[in-house]
Design an enzyme around this catalytic site. Structure first.
Site, PDB file in Angstrom:
ATOM      1  CE  LYS A   4      -3.265  -3.690  -8.106  1.00  0.00           C
ATOM      2  NZ  LYS A   4      -2.061  -3.058  -7.505  1.00  0.00           N
ATOM      3  N   GLY A  20       1.650   5.185  -3.605  1.00  0.00           N
ATOM      4  CA  GLY A  20       2.974   5.688  -3.273  1.00  0.00           C
ATOM      5  C   GLY A  20       3.005   6.840  -2.295  1.00  0.00           C
ATOM      6  CB  ALA A  67      -2.811   2.199  -3.327  1.00  0.00           C
ATOM      7  N   GLY A  68      -1.148   3.173  -0.646  1.00  0.00           N
ATOM      8  CA  GLY A  68      -1.163   4.182   0.410  1.00  0.00           C
ATOM      9  C   GLY A  68      -0.649   3.722   1.756  1.00  0.00           C
ATOM     10  CG  ASN A  86       5.633  -1.850  -4.651  1.00  0.00           C
ATOM     11  OD1 ASN A  86       5.365  -2.005  -5.826  1.00  0.00           O
ATOM     12  ND2 ASN A  86       6.915  -1.798  -4.303  1.00  0.00           N
ATOM     13  CB  THR A  87       5.748   2.873  -2.068  1.00  0.00           C
ATOM     14  OG1 THR A  87       5.270   2.875  -3.408  1.00  0.00           O
ATOM     15  CG2 THR A  87       6.666   4.064  -1.866  1.00  0.00           C
TER      16      THR A  87
END
Length: 260
Positions: free
Chosen positions: A97, A158, A184-185, A206-207
């Protein structure tokens, strides 16, 4: 329903990708990945310590997961290429990635440098999945450069703000002929389902999982949300309108009886 996501030569049963940063401990990562059913897991190469017997993060990744190292920390194409080659050299496979960020405030990816790195690494045999700001022209150039999927951000990394780039991602879904994976987000299962209902091929989270009070339970919630969103997309969502549309006839019945 036979609905397999194919990227390069890999058939992926799950459309939920998981990142491995921010978790309270490495040990919980294995439970999260097993519960989520994720087919692909991404790891920052700088967190891989092959010389450690106790703290090598790769030991906590189930064998059923396809490893996709990322180039987190790279500020330009040259650094991303160096990280990718190092990743392959230490046995992390040929999926990569590309993540190139030189903006320290919003952590937005540099599409221009990402295209350069994608072109070079694709020619070297890497399966390249570039993280990018959602831009149709940049996405087309990434396709030409050899990317096997594109990974537009939904919101800054994040932030848990959801699919703030929805209209731009929608255009990419309609115009790009390789998988579109929102990265992301994404901060809640509802937002993941929204991505899938839009027609995206997968989401990377992830986050939202890592900082949840119960990361394992949250991983299961995302798994179900991605499945529900995908099923909704395949089932054909109805159109939206600005005025009411009755689900039953508004004429006849009681008014007909009054005439009798």
């Amino acid at each position: 329903m036979n609905d397999i996501l194919k990227i390069a030569d890999q058939n992926l049963e799950s459309r939920l990708f998981i990142g491995t940063g921010k978790f309270p401990s490495k040990k919980i990562i294995k439970d999260v990945l097993e519960t989520s059913g994720a087919s692909v897991v991404t790891v920052a190469l700088r967190r891989v310590d092959q010389d450690s017997e106790d703290e090598n993060i790769l030991d906590y990744i189930p064998k059923s997961c396809l490893l996709m190292p990322n180039t987190s920390g790279a500020r330009n194409a040259e650094e991303a290429i160096r990280i990718a080659r190092l990743s392959k050299a230490v046995g992390c496979g040929n999926w990569i990635k590309i993540e190139i960020i030189s903006d320290n405030k919003y952590l937005l990816p540099d599409n221009f440098e990402t295209i350069k790195a994608t072109e070079i690494l694709s020619k070297e045999g890497f399966v390249v999945l570039p993280y990018m700001s959602p831009d149709l022209m940049a996405a087309k150039r990434l396709v030409d450069a050899g990317a096997k999927a594109v990974m537009p951000l939904g919101a800054p990394i994040g932030s848990n703000r959801g699919l703030k780039t929805k209209e731009l991602v929608r255009i990419m879904v309609n115009e790009i002929n390789i998988p579109v994976i929102v990265d992301a987000g994404i901060g809640s299962p509802t937002q993941a389902a929204e991505c899938m209902e839009l027609g995206c091929d997968a989401v990377l989270v992830n986050t939202a999982v890592a900082i949840a009070e119960d990361p394992v339970s949250m991983a299961r919630a995302f798994k179900l949300a991605v499945q529900a969103g995908r099923l909704g997309y395949l089932s054909g969502l109805g159109s939206t309108g600005s005025e009411a549309s009755a689900s039953s006839p508004l004429t006849g019945f009681l008014r007909e009886e009054e005439k009798v």
